[in-house]
Design a protein around this motif. Structure first.
Motif, PDB file in Angstrom:
ATOM      1  N   ASN A 153       0.833  -1.198   0.000  1.00  0.00           N
ATOM      2  CA  ASN A 153       0.000   0.000   0.000  1.00  0.00           C
ATOM      3  C   ASN A 153       0.869   1.249   0.000  1.00  0.00           C
ATOM      4  O   ASN A 153       1.654   1.471   0.926  1.00  0.00           O
ATOM      5  CB  ASN A 153      -0.927   0.024   1.224  1.00  0.00           C
ATOM      6  CG  ASN A 153      -1.953  -1.086   1.188  1.00  0.00           C
ATOM      7  OD1 ASN A 153      -1.710  -2.172   1.694  1.00  0.00           O
ATOM      8  ND2 ASN A 153      -3.082  -0.823   0.590  1.00  0.00           N
ATOM      9  N   ALA A 154       0.709   2.083  -1.023  1.00  0.00           N
ATOM     10  CA  ALA A 154       1.481   3.319  -1.100  1.00  0.00           C
ATOM     11  C   ALA A 154       1.062   4.299  -0.015  1.00  0.00           C
ATOM     12  O   ALA A 154       1.882   5.038   0.526  1.00  0.00           O
ATOM     13  CB  ALA A 154       1.324   3.958  -2.484  1.00  0.00           C
ATOM     14  N   ASP A 155      -0.243   4.326   0.310  1.00  0.00           N
ATOM     15  CA  ASP A 155      -0.762   5.217   1.334  1.00  0.00           C
ATOM     16  C   ASP A 155      -1.095   4.383   2.568  1.00  0.00           C
ATOM     17  O   ASP A 155      -2.067   3.628   2.574  1.00  0.00           O
ATOM     18  CB  ASP A 155      -2.019   5.934   0.828  1.00  0.00           C
ATOM     19  CG  ASP A 155      -2.637   6.857   1.875  1.00  0.00           C
ATOM     20  OD1 ASP A 155      -2.078   6.959   2.985  1.00  0.00           O
ATOM     21  OD2 ASP A 155      -3.684   7.458   1.574  1.00  0.00           O
ATOM     22  N   PRO A 156      -0.291   4.500   3.645  1.00  0.00           N
ATOM     23  CA  PRO A 156      -0.525   3.642   4.821  1.00  0.00           C
ATOM     24  C   PRO A 156      -1.844   3.914   5.516  1.00  0.00           C
ATOM     25  O   PRO A 156      -2.335   3.075   6.267  1.00  0.00           O
ATOM     26  CB  PRO A 156       0.664   3.977   5.724  1.00  0.00           C
ATOM     27  CG  PRO A 156       1.080   5.360   5.318  1.00  0.00           C
ATOM     28  CD  PRO A 156       0.831   5.419   3.839  1.00  0.00           C
ATOM     29  N   TYR A 157      -2.428   5.098   5.310  1.00  0.00           N
ATOM     30  CA  TYR A 157      -3.686   5.422   5.973  1.00  0.00           C
ATOM     31  C   TYR A 157      -4.878   5.343   5.026  1.00  0.00           C
ATOM     32  O   TYR A 157      -6.015   5.568   5.437  1.00  0.00           O
ATOM     33  CB  TYR A 157      -3.603   6.822   6.587  1.00  0.00           C
ATOM     34  CG  TYR A 157      -2.499   6.972   7.603  1.00  0.00           C
ATOM     35  CD1 TYR A 157      -2.379   6.084   8.666  1.00  0.00           C
ATOM     36  CD2 TYR A 157      -1.558   7.994   7.498  1.00  0.00           C
ATOM     37  CE1 TYR A 157      -1.362   6.206   9.592  1.00  0.00           C
ATOM     38  CE2 TYR A 157      -0.536   8.131   8.430  1.00  0.00           C
ATOM     39  CZ  TYR A 157      -0.445   7.229   9.472  1.00  0.00           C
ATOM     40  OH  TYR A 157       0.560   7.357  10.392  1.00  0.00           O
ATOM     41  N   GLY A 158      -4.634   5.035   3.760  1.00  0.00           N
ATOM     42  CA  GLY A 158      -5.714   5.017   2.774  1.00  0.00           C
ATOM     43  C   GLY A 158      -6.804   4.014   3.086  1.00  0.00           C
ATOM     44  O   GLY A 158      -7.980   4.247   2.788  1.00  0.00           O
ATOM     45  N   MET A 159      -6.427   2.884   3.696  1.00  0.00           N
ATOM     46  CA  MET A 159      -7.444   1.872   3.978  1.00  0.00           C
ATOM     47  C   MET A 159      -8.433   2.331   5.045  1.00  0.00           C
ATOM     48  O   MET A 159      -9.561   1.851   5.098  1.00  0.00           O
ATOM     49  CB  MET A 159      -6.805   0.546   4.355  1.00  0.00           C
ATOM     50  CG  MET A 159      -6.062   0.517   5.651  1.00  0.00           C
ATOM     51  SD  MET A 159      -5.379  -1.136   5.923  1.00  0.00           S
ATOM     52  CE  MET A 159      -4.192  -1.258   4.593  1.00  0.00           C
ATOM     53  N   HIS A 160      -8.027   3.283   5.886  1.00  0.00           N
ATOM     54  CA  HIS A 160      -8.977   3.836   6.855  1.00  0.00           C
ATOM     55  C   HIS A 160     -10.084   4.608   6.139  1.00  0.00           C
ATOM     56  O   HIS A 160     -11.256   4.540   6.522  1.00  0.00           O
ATOM     57  CB  HIS A 160      -8.256   4.743   7.842  1.00  0.00           C
ATOM     58  CG  HIS A 160      -7.275   4.023   8.718  1.00  0.00           C
ATOM     59  ND1 HIS A 160      -7.619   2.942   9.491  1.00  0.00           N
ATOM     60  CD2 HIS A 160      -5.947   4.235   8.935  1.00  0.00           C
ATOM     61  CE1 HIS A 160      -6.556   2.518  10.158  1.00  0.00           C
ATOM     62  NE2 HIS A 160      -5.531   3.281   9.835  1.00  0.00           N
ATOM     63  N   ASP A 161      -9.721   5.333   5.094  1.00  0.00           N
ATOM     64  CA  ASP A 161     -10.733   6.024   4.296  1.00  0.00           C
ATOM     65  C   ASP A 161     -11.623   5.020   3.575  1.00  0.00           C
ATOM     66  O   ASP A 161     -12.842   5.203   3.492  1.00  0.00           O
ATOM     67  CB  ASP A 161     -10.068   6.954   3.273  1.00  0.00           C
ATOM     68  CG  ASP A 161      -9.418   8.159   3.930  1.00  0.00           C
ATOM     69  OD1 ASP A 161     -10.105   8.848   4.703  1.00  0.00           O
ATOM     70  OD2 ASP A 161      -8.234   8.408   3.675  1.00  0.00           O
ATOM     71  N   ARG A 162     -11.024   3.957   3.062  1.00  0.00           N
ATOM     72  CA  ARG A 162     -11.804   2.924   2.378  1.00  0.00           C
ATOM     73  C   ARG A 162     -12.790   2.259   3.336  1.00  0.00           C
ATOM     74  O   ARG A 162     -13.931   1.964   2.973  1.00  0.00           O
ATOM     75  CB  ARG A 162     -10.869   1.865   1.772  1.00  0.00           C
ATOM     76  CG  ARG A 162     -10.121   2.336   0.540  1.00  0.00           C
ATOM     77  CD  ARG A 162      -9.176   1.254   0.037  1.00  0.00           C
ATOM     78  NE  ARG A 162      -8.628   1.636  -1.243  1.00  0.00           N
ATOM     79  CZ  ARG A 162      -9.178   1.344  -2.417  1.00  0.00           C
ATOM     80  NH1 ARG A 162     -10.314   0.655  -2.453  1.00  0.00           N
ATOM     81  NH2 ARG A 162      -8.631   1.729  -3.543  1.00  0.00           N
TER      82      ARG A 162
END
Length: 358
Positions: A153-162
């Motif tokens: 994952n390039a964005d470590p916090y992106g999955m929180h938004d998902r």
């Protein structure tokens, strides 16, 4: 306040570790899967497969890499703990000031006499030395470490938004984040439900203090408190939405059952109970072999017991309805249950249930 800048040597070291972990998660993983298949273990019992692979050079090398890349990320001369320790005096000063400010404005409740549950106190989850609660700067170290947990994952916090996007939309007036850590799983809900009252609870005072600092920097109003998710001090029917992110796999089954019962108490009629966590590894025996092996090597002592728990049935037995588990896309796609992932990844699943009522 608690931000730290890695110097050139530390930054180069962690770039090397990240590259090595990517190699491990792709090339080494693929080679091990080929060897596993060649040995005819695809339909074996997972424990028999583990015994069959245990002494093979490929599996030993794969396991050594997995264990030691994580260990060296934290506890080495250029590891996270050493990097944070260079700034310890300033960080501790800022944390003390934030804790005092949070207590004064009522947005941070810490309990100096708080007794950690044994399952938490006696386990250094993720190989974080001493856990994320003993040392005052542990929250800062944990937040840095979280950024390399999922190397694809390039964005470590992106999955929180998902995850926040995957939660059914609703008129949520009060939202509770169980095991909120440093608040990264809380803030996406603030963005989507700006009129909701937000609450986050965790066992770790260092993480909660950093969550308070992060919330203040973002201009987000959250009430943070140190208390166990199994037994909170909130009133019955306080919340419309209760959620957690990667919490359940770090709990013994008895604690999970208590959290479900507590959620039933805390939710208003029609309230939603939702989680993203690791369960049902795709790829049959291979998927379980890799995931359960990761649990052993990374000090995830309850990961297998959660995978073998029918969490949806547990929710239904507690009185929740519409309980379901579906694959969750962390940003790298969804892998069908009968297929092995092309690279190492966690088996992300989304759990949604509801309390009966309006």
């Amino acid at each position: 306040m608690t931000d730290i800048a890695l110097d050139f040597d530390d930054r180069a070291y962690h770039e090397f570790l990240r590259a090595a972990k990517l190699y491990w998660s792709r090339e080494m993983y693929a080679a091990l899967h080929e060897d596993f298949t060649r040995r005819g273990l695809a339909n074996a019992n997972v424990d028999d497969a583990e015994r069959a692979m245990r002494d093979t050079p490929g599996y030993q090398f794969f396991g050594w890499f997995e264990r030691n890349l994580q260990k060296d990320k934290y506890a080495s001369p250029h590891g996270i703990l050493a990097a944070v320790d260079k700034h310890r005096a300033r960080i501790e000063r800022d944390l003390r000031a934030a804790a005092a400010e949070g207590a004064a404005d009522g947005r941070l409740r810490l309990d100096p006499a708080f007794a950690q549950p044994n399952y938490y106190a006696k386990t250094a989850f993720h190989q974080h030395p001493g856990g994320v609660w003993r040392d005052a700067v542990a929250g800062v170290a944990y937040e840095i470490g979280r950024q390399t947990t999922t190397p694809l994952n390039a964005d470590p916090y992106g999955m929180h938004d998902r995850f926040a996007d995957a939660v059914p939309r609703g008129d949520y007036r009060a939202i509770l984040d169980l095991g909120c850590g440093t608040g990264r799983s809380t803030f996406p809900f603030a963005a989507r439900y700006p009129n909701a009252a937000l609450y986050g609870i965790d066992l770790s005072a260092p993480c909660l203090t950093l969550a308070y600092i992060n919330a203040k920097a973002k201009g987000v109003d959250v009430r943070w408190s140190q208390q166990p998710a199994e037994r909170t001090d909130f009133a019955d029917g306080t919340f419309d939405l209760i959620h957690s992110t990667f919490l359940l796999h770090e709990l013994p089954v008895k604690a999970i059952a208590a959290i479900v019962d507590e959620a039933v108490r805390l939710l208003r009629p029609g309230g939603v109970f939702v989680h993203v966590d690791f369960h049902a590894p795709p790829g049959g025996t291979w998927g379980r072999f890799i995931h359960y092996g990761h649990a052993r090597r990374n000090n995830e002592v309850f990961m297998r017991s959660f995978c073998e728990l029918d969490f949806v049935a547990l929710e239904r037995a507690a009185g929740l309805v519409d309980a379901a588990m579906t694959p969750f896309d962390d940003g790298t796609g969804v892998v069908p249950p009968d297929q092995a992932p092309p690279a190492w990844r966690f088996p992300f699943q989304l759990f949604i249930a509801r309390k009966p009522g309006v």
